[in-house]
Design a protein around this motif. Sequence first.
Motif: not given
Length: 594
Positions: A488-498
């Motif tokens: 989840m972190k790689s797919a969303f959080i690291d891309k600025g998506i909460p």
Amino acid sequence: MKHIRNYLTLFFAFLAGTAMFASCSDDEEGGFSGETKISATELAFAKSGGTQTLSIASGTEPQVTSNQDWCNVAFVNVTQRGTYTYDITAEANTETEDRTATLSVTAGSFSASVQVTQTAGDGLIVAQNSYEMPSAGGPLEVTLTTNGDYSYTINDSWITEAEVNKARAMTEYTLHFTVSANHGAERTGTITFTLNDLTETVSIVQEAGQGGQGVSGETPYEIAASLGLGWNLGNQLDAHNNGVADETAWGNQPTTQALFDQLAASGITSVRIPVTWLGHVGEAPDYTIEADYLNRVAEVVGYAENAGLNAIINIHHDGADSQYWLNIKNAAADETVNEAVKAQLKAMWTQIAKRFRDKGNFLVFEAMNEIHDGGWGWGDNRTDGGKQYAVLNEWNQVFVDAVRATGGNNTERYLGVPGYVTNIDLTVENFVLPTDAVQNRLMVAVHFYDPNEFVLEATASEWGHTGDPAKKATWGDEDNVRTQFGKMKSAFIDKGIPAYIGEMGCVHRNDARAESFRLYYLEYVCKAAKDYGLPPFYWDNGSSGSGAETSGLFNHATGEMLNNAEEVIDVMKRGIFTEDESYTLQSVYDGAPQ
């Protein structure tokens, strides 16, 4: 001669009388002999007053006087042996301090003093009636002066600990309380001291802290921090029977403000309020939601608002297993069905959004819940060429567009959009973030119940690297938590998506060792969620039992804690809110049950 005889008679009578007095004086049972003595040099009276006897053995009548008006002296009698008795009477003491009087005793050349003491009337004084505390909480000292056996009551559970001191005379005590960290809106608590008819109240105002009323932030971690620790009002507004949503259908009584107040007091900062709308929606094309039902949803949202909690509402079991109108299996196979579903989805979210468009950003809308075709991610979605995933992405876009079109605070409200069956793997692989008119206001919703044998079914009683292999699932230990959250972190959080974990938890056990693994699991998952930027929401169905599907922490009507709920909440709060650098995922791992 006659006169002489009379004189002699009187003379001998006098001598006889003198002999008789001397004999009596030398006898223990006779009159006073020796030095003057008093029966006491100290007298003590209770605050209610009363009378005590003072005796003085003296050959001369004593004089007894008091130097205080409240202490009175009254002569009672004297015996033939020379013992003088006095009543010493003290009036009731209505003052808040102990008091003393001095009795002066004189008899000829003899003099002495008698000290009279009396305890005070009821006294109860606090040095300060109000305190201000930082959001981080900490120790609280209350100075109390009293002379009685007082008691105290605390009106909120976030103020704890103190010993009841037993007072005698008017004495000053410093009582030590602890104020827990505040992760929500500003709050006020009280400590009320009582001594008989006297009361003193101390108020504690604690400033607002991280998490709580108001979702905010531009980065995933900021938004996660504002959500804090979440909790689900499960099996409540999402309950239904025979295709009709009914709040009490699954065993819980109607929820109340008391529950939400208790949630906030316990340290929960956000609540997810799942809502099933089945049986309360009219026919096409308007799909009008019954006013009474929408009003009840609004009332429960108001409970959260009043308690200073963030809240998430959604459309929940309307899509359960593709049995009802949110039927993704049929929609993926027939575009006519898909268009009908989208029309209803738009109509319903338009109505819901309009009802709440003036609410602040404490309120979040979540499009749907666990949408799947009945196979829980292992059905036709695996073989239909991605049609179901594509349909869900369409539905999420319809939801976002419908909410934004209603205006008001909905133009920038935070919105939750779920992946397929809220499964992390399927979400990472197939979710497409809807387009939006504003940035950083869409949050990806997933659920986490790994491994289900331990978390939901309770067929496994232990978990993690220290668990007995014979008593735990064959998968899903700590490395699985890190792996899934890392995706989840790689797919969303690291891309600025909460993103957030809309449901997680673990059922209660009645075995102490199994329960220790439950606590460890919840702390580890919460700490990992914090580190990976995924605020978690514990699933609470109100069940107070143990074993499969028994995840209750609170009575949903009264707010009363169930089982060891306080312990469970404490480990989750530790995972989410602890900022100490020495507290790490590794340190939690190292503290696993042995």
